[in-house]
Design a protein around this motif. Structure first.
Motif, short mmCIF file in Angstrom:
data_model
loop_
_atom_site.label_atom_id
_atom_site.label_comp_id
_atom_site.label_asym_id
_atom_site.label_seq_id
_atom_site.Cartn_x
_atom_site.Cartn_y
_atom_site.Cartn_z
N ALA A 25 0.51 -1.43 0.23
CA ALA A 25 0.48 -0.16 -0.16
C ALA A 25 0.73 1.36 -0.02
O ALA A 25 0.77 2.44 -0.47
CB ALA A 25 -0.72 0.29 1.33
N ALA A 26 2.10 1.18 0.58
CA ALA A 26 2.45 2.06 0.75
C ALA A 26 3.13 2.97 -0.14
O ALA A 26 3.31 3.64 -1.43
CB ALA A 26 3.93 2.26 1.60
N VAL A 27 3.54 1.30 -0.98
CA VAL A 27 4.65 1.64 -2.68
C VAL A 27 3.73 2.31 -3.42
O VAL A 27 3.95 3.05 -4.50
CB VAL A 27 5.24 0.42 -2.83
CG1 VAL A 27 5.45 0.43 -4.78
CG2 VAL A 27 6.15 -0.11 -2.21
N VAL A 28 2.94 1.77 -3.78
CA VAL A 28 1.13 1.76 -4.57
C VAL A 28 0.98 4.00 -4.27
O VAL A 28 0.86 4.17 -5.18
CB VAL A 28 0.08 1.59 -4.79
CG1 VAL A 28 -0.83 2.14 -5.46
CG2 VAL A 28 0.53 0.13 -4.71
N ALA A 29 0.89 3.56 -2.54
CA ALA A 29 0.51 4.96 -3.01
C ALA A 29 2.07 6.39 -3.11
O ALA A 29 1.44 7.48 -3.53
CB ALA A 29 0.14 5.52 -1.41
N SER A 30 2.85 5.74 -2.28
CA SER A 30 4.15 6.88 -3.24
C SER A 30 4.62 6.39 -4.80
O SER A 30 5.30 7.82 -4.72
CB SER A 30 5.43 6.50 -2.10
OG SER A 30 5.61 5.39 -2.18
N ASP A 33 3.77 6.82 -10.83
CA ASP A 33 3.58 7.00 -11.86
C ASP A 33 1.54 6.62 -11.54
O ASP A 33 1.59 6.03 -10.66
CB ASP A 33 3.91 6.12 -12.59
CG ASP A 33 5.09 6.27 -13.20
OD1 ASP A 33 4.94 7.22 -13.81
OD2 ASP A 33 6.09 5.32 -13.93
N ALA A 34 0.79 6.44 -12.58
CA ALA A 34 -0.90 6.05 -11.79
C ALA A 34 -0.89 4.87 -12.54
O ALA A 34 -0.04 4.45 -12.71
CB ALA A 34 -1.55 7.03 -12.91
N ILE A 35 -1.15 4.51 -11.16
CA ILE A 35 -1.58 2.98 -11.06
C ILE A 35 -2.89 2.72 -10.92
O ILE A 35 -3.95 3.27 -9.64
CB ILE A 35 -1.06 2.23 -9.73
CG1 ILE A 35 0.43 2.66 -9.70
CG2 ILE A 35 -0.88 0.75 -9.59
CD1 ILE A 35 1.31 1.99 -8.44
N ILE A 36 -4.03 1.80 -11.84
CA ILE A 36 -5.50 2.12 -11.91
C ILE A 36 -5.13 0.23 -11.92
O ILE A 36 -5.20 -0.34 -13.31
CB ILE A 36 -5.85 3.05 -13.00
CG1 ILE A 36 -5.37 4.08 -12.55
CG2 ILE A 36 -7.08 2.41 -12.79
CD1 ILE A 36 -6.35 5.19 -13.85
N SER A 37 -5.93 -0.89 -11.30
CA SER A 37 -6.62 -2.01 -11.65
C SER A 37 -8.36 -1.41 -12.04
O SER A 37 -8.40 -0.95 -10.91
CB SER A 37 -6.60 -2.58 -9.89
OG SER A 37 -4.79 -2.87 -9.88
N THR A 38 -8.70 -2.48 -12.54
CA THR A 38 -9.89 -2.71 -12.90
C THR A 38 -10.20 -3.89 -13.62
O THR A 38 -9.42 -4.76 -13.40
CB THR A 38 -10.24 -2.15 -13.59
OG1 THR A 38 -9.53 -3.26 -15.69
CG2 THR A 38 -9.39 -0.33 -14.50
N ASN A 48 -4.54 5.09 -7.16
CA ASN A 48 -3.12 5.26 -6.48
C ASN A 48 -3.78 7.71 -6.42
O ASN A 48 -3.99 8.24 -7.80
CB ASN A 48 -2.09 5.13 -6.61
CG ASN A 48 -1.62 5.42 -8.12
OD1 ASN A 48 -1.94 6.51 -9.04
ND2 ASN A 48 -0.63 5.48 -7.62
N PRO A 49 -3.18 8.04 -5.25
CA PRO A 49 -2.67 9.26 -5.20
C PRO A 49 -1.91 10.26 -7.04
O PRO A 49 -2.53 11.13 -7.58
CB PRO A 49 -2.21 10.12 -4.62
CG PRO A 49 -1.71 8.50 -3.29
CD PRO A 49 -1.91 7.20 -4.18
N ALA A 50 -1.29 8.95 -7.58
CA ALA A 50 -0.32 9.41 -8.80
C ALA A 50 -1.70 9.81 -9.55
O ALA A 50 -1.42 10.36 -10.74
CB ALA A 50 0.21 8.50 -9.46
N ALA A 51 -2.38 8.78 -10.14
CA ALA A 51 -3.56 8.62 -10.91
C ALA A 51 -4.62 9.66 -10.25
O ALA A 51 -5.17 10.25 -11.74
CB ALA A 51 -4.50 7.12 -11.02
#
Length: 176
Positions: A25-30, A33-38, A48-51
């Protein structure tokens, strides 16, 4: 009669699982680049926050929504079919930098993005994850650089033509 069960190993496994989830969770949040899962239908499970920053939409709004909101109009009708084809392909990932895709910011601006996409089976469901990098400014700079190169090429051609004409005039004047 008392029975004791040693749960030390189970407790250690639960702690390790919690630590692993927290680290992920920390890696994804920081991530920058945008990370989007569907899911395969394009319903967002992770944003994520970058998205949020890149698309100008908060994660709570995107949770459970389809990706249509992030796509320019002409791309919306084809995107679902592309996702389904990728999900059926058996390919686990496509690397970033292979090509660019387009997205749309909440304010209507079209974004140029580099994308990497992957899929995984999670509890019997296919999960598609895209990692997106906003390269809009870089693309604009590349276009400006290409336009400048074109202008320089035209100026060089005109200068060479003027030099030829000047040489001809001088040669003619010397001849006369």
């Amino acid at each position: 009669v008392a029975t004791f069960v040693d749960i030390t190993e189970r407790h250690l496994a639960e702690v390790a699982l919690h630590d692993s989830r927290s680290r992920l969770a920390a890696v994804v949040a920081s991530a920058s680049d945008a990370i989007i899962s569907t899911d395969v239908a394009g319903r967002v499970a992770l944003f994520n926050p970058a998205a949020e920053r890149i698309f100008g939409i908060d994660a709570a709004t995107m949770a459970g929504a389809t990706l249509d909101r992030l796509l320019p109009g002409p791309m919306r009708s084809h995107h679902g079919a592309h996702m389904a084809t990728f999900a059926r392909s058996g390919t686990t990932r496509r690397d970033m930098g292979v090509g660019r895709v387009r997205g749309m910011h909440a304010d209507g601006r079209v974004l140029d993005l580099e994308a990497s996409i992957s899929q995984a089976d999670v509890q019997g469901q296919t999960v598609l994850t895209a990692i997106l990098r906003d390269v809009t400014e870089r693309v604009a700079q590349e276009r400006a650089l290409e336009a400048t190169r074109g202008e320089l090429l035209q100026l060089t051609r005109r200068l060479l033509e003027q030099e030829k004409q000047t040489t001809r005039r001088l040669a003619q004047a010397l001849h006369d």
